[in-house]
Scaffold this motif. Structure first.
Motif, short mmCIF file in Angstrom:
data_model
loop_
_atom_site.label_atom_id
_atom_site.label_comp_id
_atom_site.label_asym_id
_atom_site.label_seq_id
_atom_site.Cartn_x
_atom_site.Cartn_y
_atom_site.Cartn_z
N TYR A 1 0.21 7.42 -6.07
CA TYR A 1 -0.97 8.30 -6.15
C TYR A 1 -0.58 9.75 -5.90
O TYR A 1 -0.93 10.64 -6.67
N TYR B 1 -7.91 5.41 -10.37
CA TYR B 1 -7.02 5.08 -9.26
C TYR B 1 -7.58 3.96 -8.40
O TYR B 1 -6.84 3.11 -7.90
N ALA C 1 3.02 2.84 -14.93
CA ALA C 1 1.72 2.65 -14.29
C ALA C 1 0.84 3.89 -14.45
O ALA C 1 -0.38 3.79 -14.56
N ASP D 1 0.81 -1.21 0.00
CA ASP D 1 0.00 0.00 0.00
C ASP D 1 0.85 1.26 0.00
O ASP D 1 0.47 2.27 -0.59
N ALA E 1 -6.76 0.91 -10.23
CA ALA E 1 -5.32 0.64 -10.13
C ALA E 1 -4.98 0.05 -8.76
O ALA E 1 -4.20 -0.90 -8.66
N TRP E 2 -5.56 0.60 -7.73
CA TRP E 2 -5.30 0.11 -6.38
C TRP E 2 -5.74 -1.35 -6.24
O TRP E 2 -5.06 -2.16 -5.63
N TRP F 1 -3.05 -3.40 -7.89
CA TRP F 1 -1.74 -2.78 -7.69
C TRP F 1 -0.60 -3.78 -7.79
O TRP F 1 0.47 -3.45 -8.31
N SER F 2 -0.78 -4.99 -7.35
CA SER F 2 0.32 -5.96 -7.42
C SER F 2 0.75 -6.20 -8.87
O SER F 2 1.93 -6.43 -9.14
N SER G 1 1.81 -2.23 -10.52
CA SER G 1 3.06 -1.65 -10.00
C SER G 1 4.27 -2.18 -10.76
O SER G 1 5.33 -1.54 -10.75
N PHE H 1 1.64 2.27 -3.43
CA PHE H 1 0.50 2.86 -4.13
C PHE H 1 0.27 4.29 -3.67
O PHE H 1 0.01 5.18 -4.48
#
Length: 166
Positions: A11, A40, A56, A4, A43-44, A47-48, A51, A7
């Motif tokens: 962000y 977003y 990204a 996190d 994307a979150w 994220w794995s 990223s 991320f």
């Protein structure tokens, strides 16, 4: 950029650019902000995977732009339907009674107003209101009683005793 924290940093460092690009593409700041926010979120959620991408931010911009395009399509389709079917039939202004009721409802505390509206307009039982609002049934009953009493005073009328919907 794992976890996190990665991320959050991504962000913070990219959000202004992404919103700026989407704003320039769409011409509406609030739409750009909404599309960026949704991009977003997506994307979150991934994220794995995201990223590890070389860029990204480009992925987020692309998703945001596609969201804007979809919104434009919905608006365009809505306008097309409006042109095909014409405007809705004209409705007259609200009656004096409706205006008085809405004005009186606005003066009630929010919890009482919610109970009154759900019970008398949505025809929910006290038990259903209790479940929907996460409130004990006794509290719902008290809110209904207080709300009715206040409404009667505000409207210069009286309500008959409660008809049970329990």
């Amino acid at each position: 950029m794992d976890g996190d924290e990665g991320f959050e940093e991504f962000y913070r460092s990219t959000r202004h650019r992404v919103v700026t690009v989407l704003y320039a593409l769409g011409g509406d700041l609030s739409e750009a902000q909404d599309a960026a926010q949704e991009a977003y979120v997506r994307a979150w959620q991934r994220w794995s995977t995201i990223s590890a991408y070389d860029d990204a931010e480009a992925w987020v911009r692309t998703v945001g732009h596609r969201l804007l395009i979809n919104r434009w399509r919905k608006i365009r389709n809505g306008l097309s339907a409006y042109r095909r079917h014409g405007p809705d039939p004209a409705t007259g202004p609200p009656s004096e009674n409706t205006v008085a009721l809405v004005t009186a409802l606005r003066r009630l505390p929010a919890e009482q107003r919610q109970a009154i509206v759900l019970h008398h307009l949505a025809d929910l039982s006290v038990a259903d209101i209790a479940v929907q609002t996460g409130t004990p049934t006794g509290t719902v009953k008290a809110r209904l009683a207080r709300g009715r009493k206040t409404l009667a005073t505000l409207l210069g009328t009286s309500f008959p005793e409660e008809v049970s919907h329990a």
